[in-house]
Design a protein around this motif. Structure first.
Motif, PDB file in Angstrom:
ATOM      1  N   GLU A  61      -5.808  -8.546 -22.266  1.00  0.00           N
ATOM      2  CA  GLU A  61      -5.346  -7.412 -21.446  1.00  0.00           C
ATOM      3  C   GLU A  61      -5.285  -7.791 -19.973  1.00  0.00           C
ATOM      4  OE1 GLU A  61      -5.194  -3.597 -22.350  1.00  0.00           O
ATOM      5  OE2 GLU A  61      -6.889  -3.472 -23.715  1.00  0.00           O
ATOM      6  N   ARG A  76      -4.296   3.638  -6.119  1.00  0.00           N
ATOM      7  CA  ARG A  76      -5.451   3.585  -7.027  1.00  0.00           C
ATOM      8  C   ARG A  76      -6.469   4.667  -6.688  1.00  0.00           C
ATOM      9  NH1 ARG A  76      -6.314  -2.974  -7.558  1.00  0.00           N
ATOM     10  NH2 ARG A  76      -4.804  -3.275  -9.229  1.00  0.00           N
ATOM     11  N   PHE A 127      -0.406   5.475 -25.981  1.00  0.00           N
ATOM     12  CA  PHE A 127      -0.672   6.187 -24.723  1.00  0.00           C
ATOM     13  C   PHE A 127      -0.543   7.698 -24.906  1.00  0.00           C
ATOM     14  CE2 PHE A 127      -0.615   1.992 -23.130  1.00  0.00           C
ATOM     15  CZ  PHE A 127      -1.452   2.031 -22.024  1.00  0.00           C
ATOM     16  N   GLU A 186      -4.806  -1.918 -16.409  1.00  0.00           N
ATOM     17  CA  GLU A 186      -4.708  -0.864 -15.392  1.00  0.00           C
ATOM     18  C   GLU A 186      -4.056   0.402 -15.958  1.00  0.00           C
ATOM     19  OE1 GLU A 186      -3.285  -2.063 -11.565  1.00  0.00           O
ATOM     20  OE2 GLU A 186      -3.553  -0.068 -10.723  1.00  0.00           O
ATOM     21  N   PRO A 187      -2.919   0.287 -16.666  1.00  0.00           N
ATOM     22  CA  PRO A 187      -2.368   1.517 -17.260  1.00  0.00           C
ATOM     23  C   PRO A 187      -3.350   2.182 -18.227  1.00  0.00           C
ATOM     24  CG  PRO A 187      -0.777  -0.274 -17.401  1.00  0.00           C
ATOM     25  CD  PRO A 187      -2.039  -0.882 -16.916  1.00  0.00           C
ATOM     26  N   LEU A 188      -4.117   1.373 -18.927  1.00  0.00           N
ATOM     27  CA  LEU A 188      -5.095   1.933 -19.870  1.00  0.00           C
ATOM     28  C   LEU A 188      -6.198   2.674 -19.106  1.00  0.00           C
ATOM     29  CD1 LEU A 188      -5.855   2.021 -22.876  1.00  0.00           C
ATOM     30  CD2 LEU A 188      -7.107  -0.103 -22.561  1.00  0.00           C
ATOM     31  N   LEU A 189      -6.642   2.085 -17.997  1.00  0.00           N
ATOM     32  CA  LEU A 189      -7.679   2.719 -17.182  1.00  0.00           C
ATOM     33  C   LEU A 189      -7.161   3.971 -16.481  1.00  0.00           C
ATOM     34  CD1 LEU A 189      -9.138  -0.516 -15.545  1.00  0.00           C
ATOM     35  CD2 LEU A 189     -10.258   0.868 -17.273  1.00  0.00           C
ATOM     36  N   ALA A 190      -5.837   4.051 -16.329  1.00  0.00           N
ATOM     37  CA  ALA A 190      -5.253   5.221 -15.662  1.00  0.00           C
ATOM     38  C   ALA A 190      -5.148   6.432 -16.585  1.00  0.00           C
ATOM     39  CB  ALA A 190      -3.875   4.866 -15.116  1.00  0.00           C
ATOM     40  N   ARG A 197      -1.867  -7.832 -17.944  1.00  0.00           N
ATOM     41  CA  ARG A 197      -1.978  -6.752 -16.951  1.00  0.00           C
ATOM     42  C   ARG A 197      -1.831  -5.370 -17.583  1.00  0.00           C
ATOM     43  NH1 ARG A 197      -1.656  -8.640 -11.232  1.00  0.00           N
ATOM     44  NH2 ARG A 197      -1.525 -10.867 -11.464  1.00  0.00           N
ATOM     45  N   SER A 198      -2.330  -5.232 -18.776  1.00  0.00           N
ATOM     46  CA  SER A 198      -2.208  -3.930 -19.449  1.00  0.00           C
ATOM     47  C   SER A 198      -3.468  -3.080 -19.294  1.00  0.00           C
ATOM     48  CB  SER A 198      -1.865  -4.125 -20.929  1.00  0.00           C
ATOM     49  OG  SER A 198      -2.783  -5.009 -21.526  1.00  0.00           O
ATOM     50  N   LEU A 244      -8.535   5.772  -9.875  1.00  0.00           N
ATOM     51  CA  LEU A 244      -8.903   4.488 -10.486  1.00  0.00           C
ATOM     52  C   LEU A 244     -10.028   3.835  -9.698  1.00  0.00           C
ATOM     53  CD1 LEU A 244      -5.412   3.093 -11.449  1.00  0.00           C
ATOM     54  CD2 LEU A 244      -7.315   3.398 -13.003  1.00  0.00           C
ATOM     55  N   ILE A 245     -10.021   4.015  -8.394  1.00  0.00           N
ATOM     56  CA  ILE A 245     -11.131   3.520  -7.574  1.00  0.00           C
ATOM     57  C   ILE A 245     -11.569   4.642  -6.631  1.00  0.00           C
ATOM     58  CG2 ILE A 245     -10.450   1.089  -7.709  1.00  0.00           C
ATOM     59  CD1 ILE A 245      -9.297   1.280  -4.929  1.00  0.00           C
ATOM     60  N   LEU A 257     -10.638  -3.544 -11.630  1.00  0.00           N
ATOM     61  CA  LEU A 257      -9.428  -3.625 -10.816  1.00  0.00           C
ATOM     62  C   LEU A 257      -9.600  -4.466  -9.560  1.00  0.00           C
ATOM     63  CD1 LEU A 257      -8.272   0.065 -11.152  1.00  0.00           C
ATOM     64  CD2 LEU A 257      -7.162  -1.927 -12.121  1.00  0.00           C
ATOM     65  N   THR A 258     -10.818  -4.505  -9.036  1.00  0.00           N
ATOM     66  CA  THR A 258     -10.972  -5.197  -7.760  1.00  0.00           C
ATOM     67  C   THR A 258     -11.726  -6.509  -7.855  1.00  0.00           C
ATOM     68  OG1 THR A 258     -12.982  -3.949  -7.256  1.00  0.00           O
ATOM     69  CG2 THR A 258     -10.916  -3.036  -6.456  1.00  0.00           C
ATOM     70  N   ARG A 283     -14.164   0.936 -13.926  1.00  0.00           N
ATOM     71  CA  ARG A 283     -12.773   0.829 -13.471  1.00  0.00           C
ATOM     72  C   ARG A 283     -12.646   0.003 -12.178  1.00  0.00           C
ATOM     73  NH1 ARG A 283     -12.612   5.196 -16.485  1.00  0.00           N
ATOM     74  NH2 ARG A 283     -10.638   5.786 -17.407  1.00  0.00           N
ATOM     75  N   GLU A 284     -13.449   0.368 -11.198  1.00  0.00           N
ATOM     76  CA  GLU A 284     -13.321  -0.289  -9.896  1.00  0.00           C
ATOM     77  C   GLU A 284     -13.631  -1.783  -9.992  1.00  0.00           C
ATOM     78  OE1 GLU A 284     -14.406   2.076  -6.736  1.00  0.00           O
ATOM     79  OE2 GLU A 284     -14.289   0.478  -5.250  1.00  0.00           O
ATOM     80  N   GLY A 328       1.990  -4.005 -17.340  1.00  0.00           N
ATOM     81  CA  GLY A 328       1.676  -4.739 -18.563  1.00  0.00           C
ATOM     82  C   GLY A 328       1.831  -3.869 -19.797  1.00  0.00           C
ATOM     83  N   ARG A 365      -6.490  12.099 -13.845  1.00  0.00           N
ATOM     84  CA  ARG A 365      -5.779  11.093 -14.652  1.00  0.00           C
ATOM     85  C   ARG A 365      -4.919  11.754 -15.728  1.00  0.00           C
ATOM     86  NH1 ARG A 365     -10.552   7.870 -13.680  1.00  0.00           N
ATOM     87  NH2 ARG A 365     -11.509   8.502 -15.630  1.00  0.00           N
TER      88      ARG A 365
END
Lengths: 319, 261
Positions: free
Chosen positions: B103, A50, A103, B110-114, B107-108, A55-56, B257-258, B253-254, A89, A78
């Motif tokens: 979401e 991450r 995407f 995280e891929p979106l945030l990536a 769990r969709s 991401l973090i 995710l956390t 994001r953080e 997911g 990214r």
């Protein structure tokens, strides 16, 4: 391609005490390399991924991905990397084609339909492209998630447990696909618990448990931990032969295990012919000869439990 | 902008396949538009003799020169219009709760945030995807109501109250502001909820102030007028700024995710 310096991540616990998830990770992953990142559950692998995918944010330290700095160039990072998360997911009510199109558009792919078609065909999902993802098997979802991670042609790919929960056929298909990606020169950061998979795919592995324990190729780790050994399978073993073999100047160690003779050598390619000749002259009935290979699991468990390279063999040996 | 559009497209194509959301978005405007029309139609033909004694004293003063039965109609329209104002609150809550908690459960996120999408784009996309249908449903329902009211016997004086500044401010200004508030409340609640229905039910708390105004008017404690609507709009602007800030902080994001569980 991936460079980290003292990368650290701490989280605050409920009582406000800092918990270190990743401690001072310093690592270099080369361009075009498949790098295996191995560690037990809760070791901090996902946190590392991450951070490396922006991401973090790291608590301290530095990470550079393809020349882009984490924290400063997050959006560009990214755009450059692809990620397959541990639980990938999908939008269950949407078709495979629609999932990838979304995407592709978010990544700003120039030819969205062409790119979507390319990966759906490549991963054998073209015929099911209009089906809702909710109706897909786990293997099909995983393939679609891999397609999603690749849709923007990333130079660096982070794969978190890509074959987890897949049947052997689907797992092999995914592994073969990773081999293909490797041949395209992409850098792949592979987190896996499947040590056999890491052994087969990765040029180097990093064993990690909050901190990095070691980084090397699986072969070098074997030699560092266990040295090189040759096993002679004999019809029967005369204990006197052990002394004769041990007396040879190039032999490092000899073990008799049932009717097998396990001999430690530095350069088996050069030393094996002399050793075989000696045993034949002694009248030893050699059935077959092979190099003893410790599994990556042996190496991993020893490293994780001791944190250091040990000289004594551990676990079962596989000739 | 292109990414915001993509997120809106994604939200609509996914969320509107959910029957609960579809029912909320589809049924509310129909019920809140048709029900008052039917009641006004029935009233017009069956109780022409109703008078201003049937409305709270405070409200009767507002009616001024119009007849007693017209005053009663205006009063009833006001009640329905307040109920009508539930749409810009309830619809975004339903969409946002299912969109965000959905979401989380699949769990969709995280891929979106990536992806290179920024947090602002993501929040704007999700927020607009929830608010636009609510605003369009409210405006569309109001337009139909305004156009159809004369057809069910609503006289010109009563009709004028329908298109008065009070309700124009309510529909055109307060409605969208309410939707923004509702979206952000849903985002905040969804950050902790693990079931879309729970998130929706908790977020629906924001309807309470509207119900207080509704019951306040029925009880004769307050009268809904343009000044009150402007005051409500001003309060909503302040609340929206605060909740957008809070929602955006929780939507980092953080944090997702956390801390999102």
């Amino acid at each position: 391609m991936i460079h980290t310096e003292s990368l650290t991540k701490q989280f605050k616990s409920k009582n406000k005490q800092p918990i270190t998830a990743v401690n001072s990770l310093t690592l270099d992953v080369r361009q075009g390399e498949v790098f295996g990142f191995l560690g037990p559950n809760g070791a901090g692998k996902t946190t590392t991924v991450r951070m490396l995918t922006s991401l973090i944010a790291p608590t301290s330290g530095r990470a550079v991905i393809n020349g882009l700095e984490v924290g400063r160039d997050n959006q560009a990072i990214r755009q450059t990397v692809g990620i397959l998360t541990e639980t990938p997911g999908m939008y269950e009510r949407l078709s495979a084609e629609r999932n990838l199109t979304i995407f592709a558009r978010l990544y700003g792919v120039p030819d969205v339909p062409g790119q979507v078609q390319k990966y759906l065909r490549m991963l054998g999902l073209w015929e099911r492209r209009f089906d809702e993802v909710g109706s897909f098997s786990k293997g099909m979802r995983q393939k679609l998630a891999i397609a999603r991670a690749l849709i923007h042609e990333p130079k660096v790919l982070f794969l978190d447990e890509p074959t987890s929960g897949l049947d052997p056929e689907a797992a092999k298909l995914v592994r073969d696909f990773i081999e293909d990606l490797k041949s395209e020169g992409r850098t792949i950061f592979l987190c896996t618990h499947n040590l056999d998979e890491a052994d087969r795919l990765c040029e180097r592995i990093g064993i990690f448990k909050t901190s990095l324990i070691t980084v090397d190729s699986p072969e070098n780790l074997r030699q560092r931990l266990y040295g090189r050994k040759v096993v002679f399978h004999l019809q029967q073993l005369d204990p006197a032969w052990v002394g004769v073999v041990r007396a040879l100047p190039f032999v490092k160690e000899v073990q008799a295990v049932e009717s097998r003779l396990v001999v430690g050598l530095d350069r088996p390619e050069e030393q094996n012919p002399v050793l075989i000749r000696t045993l034949v002259e002694l009248g030893a009935p050699i059935q077959f000869v092979g190099e003893l290979r410790h599994s990556l699991e042996d190496i991993y468990l020893q490293m994780i439990h001791t944190g250091i390279a040990a000289s004594q063999p551990a676990g079962e040996v596989h000739a | 902008m292109n990414r915001i559009q993509t997120i809106i497209d994604k939200e609509w194509s996914e969320v509107f396949k959910n029957r609960v959301v579809l029912l909320t978005v589809g049924i509310m405007p129909v019920v809140f538009t048709i029900m008052p029309l039917v009641i006004l139609g029935v009233m017009g033909s069956s109780i022409p003799g109703g008078d201003s004694a049937d409305v709270p004293p405070g409200f009767a003063q507002v009616c001024g020169a119009i007849s007693g039965s017209e005053c009663l109609q205006v009063f009833i329209i006001n009640q329905f219009m307040l109920m009508f104002m539930m749409m810009p609150l309830a619809i975004p809550v339903a969409i946002a709760a299912y969109s965000i908690v959905g979401e989380k459960t699949t769990r969709s996120l995280e891929p979106l945030l990536a992806t290179p999408v920024t947090t602002e784009e993501l929040l704007a996309g999700k927020g607009l995807a929830a608010a636009i249908p609510a605003i369009l449903a409210t405006w569309g329902g109001f337009l139909i109501f305004v156009l159809a009211a004369p057809l069910v016997g609503v006289g010109p004086a009563v009709h004028a109250s329908l298109v008065s500044p009070t309700w124009l401010i309510a529909i055109l200004v307060v409605g969208p502001l309410m939707s923004i508030l509702a979206v952000n409340v849903a985002v905040i609640v969804s950050s902790r909820a693990t079931d879309p229905r729970v998130a929706e039910q908790i977020s629906m708390v924001i309807i309470l102030p509207l119900l207080m105004i509704l019951f306040g008017q029925i009880a004769g404690v307050l009268v809904v007028n343009a000044r009150l609507m402007l005051l409500v709009a001003a309060v909503l602007v302040v609340l929206d700024i605060g909740f957008v800030y809070l929602g955006a902080r929780l939507f980092q994001r953080e944090a997702i995710l956390t801390r999102w569980k």
